[in-house]
Design an enzyme around this catalytic site. Sequence first.
Site, PDB file in Angstrom:
ATOM      1  N   HIS A 152      10.965 -72.237 100.843  1.00  0.00           N
ATOM      2  CA  HIS A 152      11.854 -71.426 101.996  1.00  0.00           C
ATOM      3  C   HIS A 152      11.268 -71.989 103.221  1.00  0.00           C
ATOM      4  O   HIS A 152      10.096 -72.401 103.485  1.00  0.00           O
ATOM      5  CB  HIS A 152      10.918 -69.952 101.757  1.00  0.00           C
ATOM      6  CG  HIS A 152      11.539 -69.151 103.038  1.00  0.00           C
ATOM      7  ND1 HIS A 152      12.466 -68.240 102.869  1.00  0.00           N
ATOM      8  CD2 HIS A 152      10.956 -68.941 104.252  1.00  0.00           C
ATOM      9  CE1 HIS A 152      12.593 -67.538 103.889  1.00  0.00           C
ATOM     10  NE2 HIS A 152      11.773 -68.079 104.836  1.00  0.00           N
ATOM     11  N   CYS A 153      12.175 -72.464 103.964  1.00  0.00           N
ATOM     12  CA  CYS A 153      12.320 -73.362 105.350  1.00  0.00           C
ATOM     13  C   CYS A 153      11.856 -72.207 106.432  1.00  0.00           C
ATOM     14  O   CYS A 153      12.860 -71.494 106.807  1.00  0.00           O
ATOM     15  CB  CYS A 153      13.118 -74.174 105.411  1.00  0.00           C
ATOM     16  SG  CYS A 153      12.962 -75.327 106.684  1.00  0.00           S
TER      17      CYS A 153
END
Length: 374
Positions: A152-153
């Site tokens: 998850h960025c």
Amino acid sequence: MAPTHVLRCCQRGLAWIPVIFIALVVCWSYYAYVVELCLWTIISIGEKIVYLIFFHLSFVMFVWSYWKTIFTRPANPSKEFCLPKAEKERYEKEERPESQQEILWRAASTLPLYTRTGAGAIRYCDRCQVIKPDRCHHCSACDMCVLKMDHHCPWVNNCVGFSNYKFFILFLAYSLVYCLFIAATVLQYFIKFWTLCRRKSAENCPKNELNNTAKFHVLFLFFVAAMFCISILSLFSYHLWLVGKNRSTIEAFRAPVFRTGSDKNGFSLGFRKNIAQVFGDQKKYWLLPIFTSQGDGLTFPTRLVNADAEQATVTLHPNSNKCVPDVSVSPLSESQNRLLSNEQHANNAEDHLAENPLKSAESETITISMESES
């Protein structure tokens, strides 16, 4: 219930802060380069035109790939991976983990699953109430199971997985090109302004020789571009290595567990096929942020060297007293057939049989044994 909903909305709003920050930096860099540098600082018309053309090419590709990475919804498991209503009710009523696993094993018997938990159990998400496909993981930030989840960025406020991993790689590539181009073309003016600043004080510097506003933007633009270039280069190099190995970031830290045990290279098919699995077969689309990845995200081909005990095998047993090792041929799995042809596998089986020809029907016999899990 209301406070929880409000808190969730606040979290979603705050999650956009990194994206807004990047958007502001990009907008400022556009103004600083186009207006302050190209229009007000550079004197040569030819230099202005060349710089503006290449700048806008890199800028458009960078923004396009960044947009696709942000707003492409992560792919989720299909309905076939959900438990039937009756099995779901039985699973929720069961208190013993052993009984729950029996329900999951029955439900997963018809699914193309080849990975397990560390304890060898079926991978099940209690939050989403689905059996996890291979390489699928639950993202706590997105609150969903994501197919081939990488990470998850926060800089894109999205989960990077099967549906947008190519876009993420292109986003890193074009952002690196964008920063490199800015740093390289601004360097000579950065040196010029820096030298003038050291030679004269701001009060004694003539206005026609050095514009204070342009000086600030050019100096700061070089520092920002160089800083982002260094950080992006390391991240881009790491993900190129992951693509070549056909691993996700999660799999790089924790090797996937197959029926035969953990194998960090279990999904690797060779460098070329690993690249094609992310970017597709048609090379003309590789550099465009258009979805061309192979497969559906639910099943993935595994290495042929992994023998699967739950699949049928063909074994040759000579009746002679000579000590000849068994020759086993394992058929391709359903997911492997998506990228690897049956003809290739048939040729491999014929090669194995050709190495052990039968001299006579009286001295040797062929026994076909089906090995399956009880």
